[in-house]
Each structure stands twice: as C-alpha cells, then as structure tokens.
Design a protein around this motif. Structure first.
Motif: not given
Length: 270
Positions: A8-13, A25-32, A34-40, A259-266
C-alpha cells in the motif's frame, strides 16, 4: 517485508515538502506493525497541480494522502465526499481512496490539537482562548475548540476578513461559544494558541504580544520544529504552562492511520 509490489502506497503532498515529518512517522508505524506499506513525500509547483493530481489519481496503488500547504483546499475540491470536519472548513489534510477510485476527505488538524491537550490534562471547557491564525489548520482548530466547550475565542489573523468569516461560521455552528476577531493580545485569556507558521524560521517575529502573558496562562504552539519556538521560550520565561506542537501531530497520526485503515481490517472503504 516492506516495499513489495503488493505494498500500500501513501503520499505526503506539500510544497515545499522537505519540512514534513509525517512520512517518517508513518514509515516507522508501518515498520512497527510489520505492514507492507510505505509513505512517500511528494511535491509539485502549484502551476502543475492539475497534472500532478491526475497522475496520483491514476496510480491505483496510492491508497491515501496527507495534504499540507498549499494544497488543502485544492485537494478538498477534488473529493467526491467529505467528513463534516473537512466540509465545514472546505479543507482536507487527509484523503482516502474509495472503491470507485474517487477520494474522500477528512481533516484531523483540530482532532490532533484537542486530543494532544486532553492527553496532557489541559482543560478547554469554559476557557477563554486567544487564537492567532485562521488558515487551514487554524480553521479546524477553532471549530474543535468551540466544539470542546471553549467559552470564548478571540481570533486574530493577518487577513482580517478571513478571521471575520471564520468567526461568523464557527459562531453559527456553536452559538454557546463567544467568538470574535480581536488583537493578538493574550490579556484576559486563559489559553493562547499560535496556529500560524510564524516561528518556524530564525528571525520570525513573535505571533502575539508576549508582554501580556501571565503565569496562569497556557501557551500552545502548533509548530513542531523548532520544538521550542521563540513564543514558547517567552512563555516559559513568563512562567506560563506550555504545550509544544509535537503532540498534535502524534495524535493526528493515530487518527489518520485509522482513517487510512493501514491494518487492512475493512477494505470495503476503499
């Protein structure tokens, strides 16, 4: 493993974007987690926004974006739906992709601000607040202060007409809160808030009249870097309680992650 083809790709614009802390902050959260996600972090010149936005929308694996200056209003206008927090200020600081490919807007500036104060056991209900700044973040904060029960808000902004319009709208939504435009003078107030970028750079003027600060006041600055702005230094010297900008972002990150449902629950939300 992070950053696979299924990420999952997220953007800071923002423009510029080099000051942004949320990608880290988000990339640290994803790492913590164990999510296959990144913010650019991404940026573009305002003149190129339409082309840039079309490209982001076409990128199917961009699931959500955090929006900062100067694009909060422009992005809000691109969304097919919005939470009341965003709709009442016509400004988005977060957008989520919906199943049909369109975007849904929300605004967590005020949420993070209020939650940060509550976590530090700062009282808002019944308090008199001087708020300097009626822009994107300031508008969200003013609504949330009134919603949290502030008795009075004195608004000040370099654009007096913008402050007056915000005061009218907030007063209409929350008639129990007395809100009006006034000077950047904290005398008679319980809380003083800097909701502007003034103080980010060395040599910036002080955003409010610090000679009016007294030890019984709380002074809040939403600026994250420097952590100890000139305003907060002056407030500490005057014996005031202070609240730095970092908690506001920390609580926004929590709200945005849900809001982003980063844990992919729904994934029915997009």
């Amino acid at each position: 493993m992070r950053g696979t083809g299924k990420a999952d790709v997220f953007v800071m614009l923002a423009h510029p974007v080099d000051h942004a802390k949320s990608p880290g902050d988000f990339n640290a959260l994803f790492e913590e987690r164990g999510l296959d996600s990144l913010m650019v972090p991404l940026t573009c010149k305002p003149a190129d926004f339409e082309t840039f936005w079309a490209g982001l929308t076409a990128a199917q694996n961009v699931r959500g974006m955090i929006i900062s200056v100067p694009y909060k209003i422009a992005v809000f206008e691109k969304c097919s739906g919005a939470h009341d927090r965003a709709a009442r200020v016509n400004s988005a600081n977060s957008v989520r992709r919906l199943p049909d490919g369109s975007w849904y807007a929300d605004n967590f500036d005020g949420v993070g601000f209020i939650d940060g104060l509550k976590a530090a056991n700062r009282q808002i209900a019944g308090k008199r607040v001087l708020q300097v700044g009626a822009g994107g973040a300031g508008a969200s904060i003013a609504y949330c202060l009134a919603e949290a029960g502030a008795a009075e808000i004195r608004l000040n902004d370099i654009d007096a007409s913008r402050a007056a319009k915000l005061a009218e709208l907030v007063g209409r939504a929350f008639p129990d809160c007395r809100i009006a435009v006034g000077p950047a003078d904290p005398r008679g107030m319980d809380i003083a808030v800097n909701a502007t970028p003034v103080g980010m750079h060395a040599g910036d003027p002080l955003p409010l009249d610090v000679t009016g600060l007294t030890p019984d006041m709380l002074v809040v600055d939403i600026i994250m870097e420097p952590a100890e702005t000139a305003l907060l230094q002056a407030a500490e010297k005057a014996g005031c309680q202070i609240q730095r900008g970092r908690p506001m972002m920390a609580f926004q990150i929590e709200a945005m992650a849900d809001f982003f449902d980063v844990d992919r629950k729904d994934r029915g939300n997009g």
